[in-house]
Design a protein around this motif. Structure first.
Motif, PDB file in Angstrom:
ATOM      1  N   ASN A  90      -2.130 -37.184  -1.148  1.00 51.00           N
ATOM      2  CA  ASN A  90      -3.554 -37.117  -1.481  1.00 51.00           C
ATOM      3  C   ASN A  90      -3.935 -38.083  -2.605  1.00 51.00           C
ATOM      4  OD1 ASN A  90      -2.504 -35.908  -3.754  1.00 51.00           O
ATOM      5  ND2 ASN A  90      -3.347 -33.876  -3.349  1.00 51.00           N
ATOM      6  N   GLY A  91      -2.992 -38.920  -3.039  1.00 50.25           N
ATOM      7  CA  GLY A  91      -3.258 -39.891  -4.086  1.00 50.25           C
ATOM      8  C   GLY A  91      -3.016 -39.376  -5.493  1.00 50.25           C
ATOM      9  N   GLN A  92      -2.789 -38.076  -5.639  1.00 49.24           N
ATOM     10  CA  GLN A  92      -2.506 -37.522  -6.954  1.00 49.24           C
ATOM     11  C   GLN A  92      -1.081 -37.843  -7.374  1.00 49.24           C
ATOM     12  OE1 GLN A  92      -3.412 -33.343  -6.607  1.00 49.24           O
ATOM     13  NE2 GLN A  92      -5.545 -33.676  -7.213  1.00 49.24           N
ATOM     14  N   GLN A  93      -0.841 -37.756  -8.671  1.00 48.83           N
ATOM     15  CA  GLN A  93       0.491 -37.987  -9.215  1.00 48.83           C
ATOM     16  C   GLN A  93       1.246 -36.660  -9.286  1.00 48.83           C
ATOM     17  OE1 GLN A  93       1.649 -41.223  -9.962  1.00 48.83           O
ATOM     18  NE2 GLN A  93      -0.222 -41.608  -8.819  1.00 48.83           N
ATOM     19  N   GLY A  94       2.538 -36.717  -9.109  1.00 48.31           N
ATOM     20  CA  GLY A  94       3.395 -35.554  -9.227  1.00 48.31           C
ATOM     21  C   GLY A  94       4.741 -35.994  -9.767  1.00 48.31           C
ATOM     22  N   PHE A  95       5.640 -35.068  -9.903  1.00 54.12           N
ATOM     23  CA  PHE A  95       6.981 -35.407 -10.371  1.00 54.12           C
ATOM     24  C   PHE A  95       7.956 -34.333  -9.933  1.00 54.12           C
ATOM     25  CE2 PHE A  95       5.599 -32.571 -13.682  1.00 54.12           C
ATOM     26  CZ  PHE A  95       6.752 -31.903 -14.069  1.00 54.12           C
ATOM     27  N   ALA A  96       9.215 -34.688  -9.983  1.00 52.15           N
ATOM     28  CA  ALA A  96      10.310 -33.743  -9.758  1.00 52.15           C
ATOM     29  C   ALA A  96      11.376 -34.063 -10.781  1.00 52.15           C
ATOM     30  CB  ALA A  96      10.861 -33.883  -8.347  1.00 52.15           C
ATOM     31  N   THR A  97      12.091 -33.047 -11.208  1.00 48.90           N
ATOM     32  CA  THR A  97      13.219 -33.244 -12.113  1.00 48.90           C
ATOM     33  C   THR A  97      14.465 -32.756 -11.400  1.00 48.90           C
ATOM     34  OG1 THR A  97      11.798 -32.911 -14.037  1.00 48.90           O
ATOM     35  CG2 THR A  97      14.169 -32.728 -14.390  1.00 48.90           C
ATOM     36  N   PHE A  98      15.430 -33.659 -11.242  1.00 51.05           N
ATOM     37  CA  PHE A  98      16.675 -33.355 -10.550  1.00 51.05           C
ATOM     38  C   PHE A  98      17.849 -33.591 -11.490  1.00 51.05           C
ATOM     39  CE2 PHE A  98      14.515 -34.946  -6.461  1.00 51.05           C
ATOM     40  CZ  PHE A  98      14.077 -33.679  -6.113  1.00 51.05           C
ATOM     41  N   SER A  99      18.915 -32.861 -11.270  1.00 49.59           N
ATOM     42  CA  SER A  99      20.154 -33.049 -12.005  1.00 49.59           C
ATOM     43  C   SER A  99      20.779 -34.388 -11.603  1.00 49.59           C
ATOM     44  CB  SER A  99      21.120 -31.901 -11.678  1.00 49.59           C
ATOM     45  OG  SER A  99      22.437 -32.239 -12.018  1.00 49.59           O
ATOM     46  N   ALA A 100      21.082 -35.230 -12.583  1.00 55.72           N
ATOM     47  CA  ALA A 100      21.707 -36.526 -12.300  1.00 55.72           C
ATOM     48  C   ALA A 100      23.073 -36.339 -11.645  1.00 55.72           C
ATOM     49  CB  ALA A 100      21.833 -37.348 -13.584  1.00 55.72           C
ATOM     50  N   SER A 101      23.848 -35.370 -12.121  1.00 53.70           N
ATOM     51  CA  SER A 101      25.167 -35.149 -11.512  1.00 53.70           C
ATOM     52  C   SER A 101      25.015 -34.610 -10.093  1.00 53.70           C
ATOM     53  CB  SER A 101      26.015 -34.208 -12.379  1.00 53.70           C
ATOM     54  OG  SER A 101      25.387 -32.961 -12.520  1.00 53.70           O
TER      55      SER A 101
END
Length: 182
Positions: free
Chosen positions: A132-143
């Motif tokens: 929809n053009g909005q910004q979002g994010f996700a946080t994932f474990s690097a390992s």
């Protein structure tokens, strides 16, 4: 042809896009990944979405399930799991939310090694643009991301290898110089 199918709840679009972007940044081409909401390789407007999902699941080599509480509540996500099992696909269960393991479908929990991207102190924030053009994010474990990459490579889905001839050029052949390394 998409080699990796991303199964997710529509309420986890940010995480699905973030994982798709991470896979692309890690060497897999966008055409290696099926994400239904992707503007170029996903389901097009006017397309029968159930048929498109079934076709994509049939063509892929592996299905990555982004498991969350919303995924557990989704009938369609469970149908994708049943189809992947029926088609004998390699399954990757990715925990993107705190879920109780006993709540996972037995055929996923009891048979396949899961990867936890939700927990850990090594979180990596991935910013995304939603459909929809909005910004979002996700946080994932690097390992956890490293374990996913290693699992995909071990399963024969290494991004360094690709189908030949290319899908968009089925008549292409290797020249003698290319075949000999020169």
């Amino acid at each position: 042809m998409s080699r990796i199918f991303l199964s997710h709840s529509s309420r986890n679009n940010a995480q699905a896009i973030a994982l798709c972007d991470w896979l692309s940044a890690s060497g897999w081409g966008r055409d290696d990944i099926f994400l239904d909401i992707d503007a170029t390789s996903g389901i097009s407007p006017g397309e029968r979405w159930q048929k498109a999902l079934n076709d994509a699941a049939g063509r892929c080599e592996a299905v990555v399930f982004l498991i969350s509480r919303q995924w557990l509540e989704s009938r369609w996500c469970h149908e994708e799991l049943a189809l992947a099992n029926k088609l004998n696909k390699r399954l990757f269960g990715i925990l993107i939310d705190t879920v109780v393991l006993k709540d996972l479908p037995a055929r996923l929990r009891d048979e396949w090694q899961l990867i936890d991207l939700e927990s850990g102190r090594d979180g990596v924030r991935l910013d995304v643009e939603l459909p929809n053009g909005q910004q979002g994010f996700a946080t994932f474990s690097a390992s956890g991301l490293g374990r996913l990459r290693a699992g995909l490579v071990k399963a024969g889905l290494d991004p360094r290898f690709f189908a030949w001839p290319p899908v968009n050029d089925p008549q292409r052949i290797l020249s003698r110089a290319s075949a000999d390394g020169g």
